[in-house]
Design an enzyme around this catalytic site. Structure first.
Site, short mmCIF file in Angstrom:
data_model
loop_
_atom_site.label_atom_id
_atom_site.label_comp_id
_atom_site.label_asym_id
_atom_site.label_seq_id
_atom_site.Cartn_x
_atom_site.Cartn_y
_atom_site.Cartn_z
N MET A 57 45.99 40.40 41.22
CA MET A 57 46.71 40.78 42.66
C MET A 57 46.15 42.34 42.67
SD MET A 57 50.06 38.83 43.32
CE MET A 57 51.34 39.62 42.41
N HIS A 88 43.67 43.32 32.70
CA HIS A 88 43.00 42.93 33.71
C HIS A 88 41.35 42.84 33.01
CE1 HIS A 88 45.98 43.41 36.84
NE2 HIS A 88 45.83 42.16 36.86
O1 PAF Z 1 49.26 36.64 37.57
C1 PAF Z 1 48.90 37.14 38.62
O2 PAF Z 1 48.47 38.21 38.76
C2 PAF Z 1 49.16 36.24 40.06
O3 PAF Z 1 50.37 35.56 39.61
C3 PAF Z 1 47.93 35.50 40.28
C4 PAF Z 1 47.49 34.31 39.07
C5 PAF Z 1 46.66 36.38 40.56
C6 PAF Z 1 48.18 34.40 41.41
O4 PAF Z 1 48.44 35.19 42.70
#
Ligand code: PAF
Length: 275
Positions: free
Chosen positions: A27, A34
């Site tokens: 997101m 990430h």
């Molecule tokens: O973990 C996240 O950032 C969100 O839940 C995802 C998997 C991108 C789905 O919107």
């Protein structure tokens, strides 16, 4: 790196890829957690695609969809510098047409813990992830173990719907002070962050108790509750479960998780220990 914003272009791009595809759904507001998913995907696959989409359907009515941190420019630069092949950044209109087919999470796993306090959350996650999987058709998809319940429910979706995708859970990445990286950490004031550190400290303590040979959940939970009773920290749960998220009486290596959710100020934080 390709920056793609439409379904049509994403489909066309995907058709050109003949080797393995790794997918990191996010997101945005990308952080070191990430980055570790991206790194793992690049290591495992010929191509890596990242999606950045603040998915409205997984936020409850009184949650922080509008305030959710967004920094597209920084995210795109980070993806490019990390060696991502394509980043998919659709609009809400591109992703959703209105009245849609949706999936419900499993009753036993989807409405406990996070799903108890946020009953519409996992239906929204399943909806968006299934759409992204259908479009991107990855061989492998990368998720942080910090969102333990999300990982387990997505693994169940893959298994129940016979999807030919491997979910790769990646270890939690922590900041120098121990707090697990989360896009929502920026909401914390310095004082609140200090209070929030009780969470990773408790996890560390529990790790030590387990290393000392304590396996009885009631004993571990009462030790954890003591650590977590702290001014300014509102505890939602601190609980030991198996991978079906059922209660357990004794922990078992490789089969148990210790999960915590708490609020500090206005920020809901989750963390966990995969035992
Ligand atoms: O973990 C996240 O950032 C969100 O839940 C995802 C998997 C991108 C789905 O919107």
């Amino acid at each position: 790196m390709k920056v793609i914003s439409t379904i049509k272009e994403m489909r066309e791009y995907r058709l050109c890829l003949t080797q393995s595809v790794g997918f990191v759904p996010t997101m945005g507001a990308l952080h070191k957690g990430h980055q570790s998913l991206i790194k793992q995907s690049i290591q495992d696959n010929a191509h890596t695609i990242v999606s950045i989409f603040v998915n409205p359907t997984q936020f409850g009515a009184n949650e922080d969809f509008d305030a959710y941190p967004r920094d597209l420019e920084k995210d795109i630069t980070l993806c490019e510098q990390s060696g991502v092949d394509a980043v998919f950044i659709p609009s809400v209109e591109e992703m959703y047409c209105g009245d849609e087919i949706t999936l419900n999470p499993p009753k036993k796993m989807g409405y406990v813990l996070e799903g108890f306090d946020r009953p519409t959350h996992f239906a929204g996650v399943l909806q968006v992830v299934l759409k992204l999987f259908s479009l991107i058709q990855p061989h492998r998809a990368y998720f942080g173990q910090k969102d333990a319940q999300q990982v387990l429910i997505l693994q169940k979706m893959i298994s129940d719907l016979f999807l030919p995708i491997v979910i790769v859970p990646c270890p939690i990445v922590r900041d120098d002070d121990g707090l697990a990286f989360s896009s929502r950490n920026i909401y914390l004031s310095p004082k609140e962050r200090e209070i929030a550190l009780r969470i990773p400290q408790t996890i560390q303590r529990v790790r030590t108790y387990i290393a000392q040979g304590i396996t009885q959940v009631s004993q571990l939970e009462s030790l954890a509750f003591k650590e977590l009773s702290y001014d300014g920290l509102m505890l939602f749960y601190a609980t030991f479960r198996n991978h079906q998220l059922e209660y357990i009486t004794h922990i078992e290596q490789g089969k148990s998780i210790f999960l915590i959710a708490a609020k500090v100020g206005k920020t809901r934080l989750i963390d966990n220990l995969w035992i």
